[in-house]
Scaffold this active site. Structure first.
Site, PDB file in Angstrom:
ATOM      1  N   ARG A  66      -8.714   1.228  10.071  1.00 41.09           N
ATOM      2  CA  ARG A  66      -8.279  -0.144  10.294  1.00 41.09           C
ATOM      3  C   ARG A  66      -9.266  -0.909  11.165  1.00 41.09           C
ATOM      4  O   ARG A  66      -9.045  -2.084  11.442  1.00 41.09           O
ATOM      5  CB  ARG A  66      -6.932  -0.131  10.995  1.00 41.09           C
ATOM      6  CG  ARG A  66      -5.760  -0.600  10.123  1.00 41.09           C
ATOM      7  CD  ARG A  66      -4.527  -0.420  10.941  1.00 41.09           C
ATOM      8  NE  ARG A  66      -3.392  -1.163  10.546  1.00 41.09           N
ATOM      9  CZ  ARG A  66      -2.347  -0.652   9.901  1.00 41.09           C
ATOM     10  NH1 ARG A  66      -2.366   0.576   9.454  1.00 41.09           N
ATOM     11  NH2 ARG A  66      -1.290  -1.395   9.682  1.00 41.09           N
ATOM     12  N   LYS A 111       0.827  -1.220   0.000  1.00 39.99           N
ATOM     13  CA  LYS A 111       0.000   0.000   0.000  1.00 39.99           C
ATOM     14  C   LYS A 111       0.858   1.265   0.000  1.00 39.99           C
ATOM     15  O   LYS A 111       0.570   2.201  -0.725  1.00 39.99           O
ATOM     16  CB  LYS A 111      -0.925   0.029   1.224  1.00 39.99           C
ATOM     17  CG  LYS A 111      -1.908  -1.120   1.298  1.00 39.99           C
ATOM     18  CD  LYS A 111      -2.880  -0.961   2.457  1.00 39.99           C
ATOM     19  CE  LYS A 111      -2.223  -0.926   3.830  1.00 39.99           C
ATOM     20  NZ  LYS A 111      -1.552  -2.158   4.238  1.00 39.99           N
ATOM     21  N   ARG A 137       0.500  -9.032  13.217  1.00 39.00           N
ATOM     22  CA  ARG A 137      -0.154  -8.001  12.401  1.00 39.00           C
ATOM     23  C   ARG A 137      -1.171  -8.624  11.442  1.00 39.00           C
ATOM     24  O   ARG A 137      -2.235  -8.052  11.194  1.00 39.00           O
ATOM     25  CB  ARG A 137       0.894  -7.203  11.616  1.00 39.00           C
ATOM     26  CG  ARG A 137       1.695  -6.263  12.507  1.00 39.00           C
ATOM     27  CD  ARG A 137       2.966  -5.823  11.849  1.00 39.00           C
ATOM     28  NE  ARG A 137       2.760  -4.893  10.767  1.00 39.00           N
ATOM     29  CZ  ARG A 137       3.666  -4.665   9.805  1.00 39.00           C
ATOM     30  NH1 ARG A 137       4.808  -5.318   9.794  1.00 39.00           N
ATOM     31  NH2 ARG A 137       3.408  -3.783   8.871  1.00 39.00           N
TER      32      ARG A 137
HETATM   33  P1  AMP Z   1       1.607   0.470   8.874  1.00 35.14           P
HETATM   34  O1  AMP Z   1       2.853   1.191   8.522  1.00 35.14           O
HETATM   35  O2  AMP Z   1       0.373   0.996   8.199  1.00 35.14           O
HETATM   36  O3  AMP Z   1       1.742  -1.027   8.746  1.00 35.14           O
HETATM   37  O4  AMP Z   1       1.348   0.758  10.445  1.00 35.14           O
HETATM   38  C1  AMP Z   1       2.287   0.378  11.417  1.00 35.14           C
HETATM   39  C2  AMP Z   1       1.627   0.291  12.771  1.00 35.14           C
HETATM   40  O5  AMP Z   1       1.087   1.566  13.156  1.00 35.14           O
HETATM   41  C3  AMP Z   1       0.463  -0.680  12.893  1.00 35.14           C
HETATM   42  O6  AMP Z   1       0.878  -2.017  13.084  1.00 35.14           O
HETATM   43  C4  AMP Z   1      -0.253  -0.112  14.110  1.00 35.14           C
HETATM   44  O7  AMP Z   1       0.425  -0.433  15.314  1.00 35.14           O
HETATM   45  C5  AMP Z   1      -0.102   1.388  13.902  1.00 35.14           C
HETATM   46  N1  AMP Z   1      -1.223   1.911  13.093  1.00 35.14           N
HETATM   47  C6  AMP Z   1      -1.157   2.441  11.841  1.00 35.14           C
HETATM   48  N2  AMP Z   1      -2.368   2.824  11.410  1.00 35.14           N
HETATM   49  C7  AMP Z   1      -3.230   2.528  12.415  1.00 35.14           C
HETATM   50  C8  AMP Z   1      -4.636   2.655  12.562  1.00 35.14           C
HETATM   51  N3  AMP Z   1      -5.415   3.157  11.600  1.00 35.14           N
HETATM   52  N4  AMP Z   1      -5.186   2.234  13.741  1.00 35.14           N
HETATM   53  C9  AMP Z   1      -4.433   1.746  14.736  1.00 35.14           C
HETATM   54  N5  AMP Z   1      -3.098   1.563  14.649  1.00 35.14           N
HETATM   55  C10 AMP Z   1      -2.493   1.954  13.497  1.00 35.14           C
END
Ligand code: AMP
Length: 209
Positions: free
Chosen positions: A88, A13, A166
């Protein structure tokens, strides 16, 4: 255009959003990047969320929604945005509907085995956040970012145990959003397994670009 990029961790993404910025002429907003920047800056938000990110769990809805609501009030996103990593959870999607009207949701689809392979080999730049891969997207010089010369590292949440966590969190809390947006008639599915150039083409077709 106001877009949401949906899909499991490792679907690409972030990479696709960086490319889509020019196509749809809208800023890329990644909640994961916002949290990582806060951690790097050791701000109060960063100190609060660091252990949550390291373990692969989700930050609480209230904190996350507040952050996105504030960001979407800024001038640069009034005509469009690409939201990557938000919403999310169903409560996040419901809150978003209260302060912004999303045009389309792109669902990047990929099996868990491909996610493990992709994320296990991912290396991220400490300087600019750009991603590389030890097999599929090597930097010119090992361990060094091609763009800013920063050090490449393995995110704590890209370690195997955290990736599995995750994925579990994604299936339980985020995947229900696929049906949520399908029922609203604004979801487009894109196969995220091919090489990035092909996924970009499929993405363009899915939005009629
Ligand atoms: P990502 O880079 O999108 O994989 O996000 C990394 C981490 O940030 C996730 O595993 C969550 O711990 C936190 N995170 C990112 N976006 C969200 C969201 N919309 N709601 C809750 N936690 C988030």
């Amino acid at each position: 255009m106001k877009l949401i990029f949906l899909g499991p961790p490792g679907a690409g993404k972030g990479t696709l959003a960086a490319k889509a910025v020019d196509l749809v002429k809208a800023p890329h907003i990644s909640t994961g990047n916002i949290f990582r920047a806060a951690i790097a800056a050791q701000s109060p938000l960063g100190l609060k969320v660091k252990s949550i990110l390291d373990s692969g769990q989700l930050v609480d809805d209230e904190t996350t929604i507040g952050l996105v609501k504030e960001r979407l009030a800024e001038a640069d996103v009034q005509c469009g945005y690409i939201l990557d990593g938000f919403p999310r959870t169903i409560p996040q999607a419901e809150a978003l509907a209260g302060f912004s009207t999303v045009d389309r949701v792109v669902n990047f689809d990929i099996p868990d085995t491909s996610v493990l392979e992709r994320l296990g080999g991912r290396r991220t730049c400490r300087g600019c956040g750009k991603n590389f891969h030890i097999v599929f997207g090597k930097p010119k010089q090992e361990g060094i970012c091609d763009h800013c010369g920063g050090e490449l590292y393995t995110r704590d949440d890209d370690r195997e145990e955290a990736i599995k966590k995750r994925l579990e969190v994604y299936r339980e809390q985020t995947a229900p959003l696929i049906d949520y947006y399908r029922k609203k008639g604004i979801l487009a599915d894109v196969d995220a397994r091919p090489a990035v150039e092909t996924v970009v083409e499929n993405f363009k077709k899915s939005l009629g670009l």
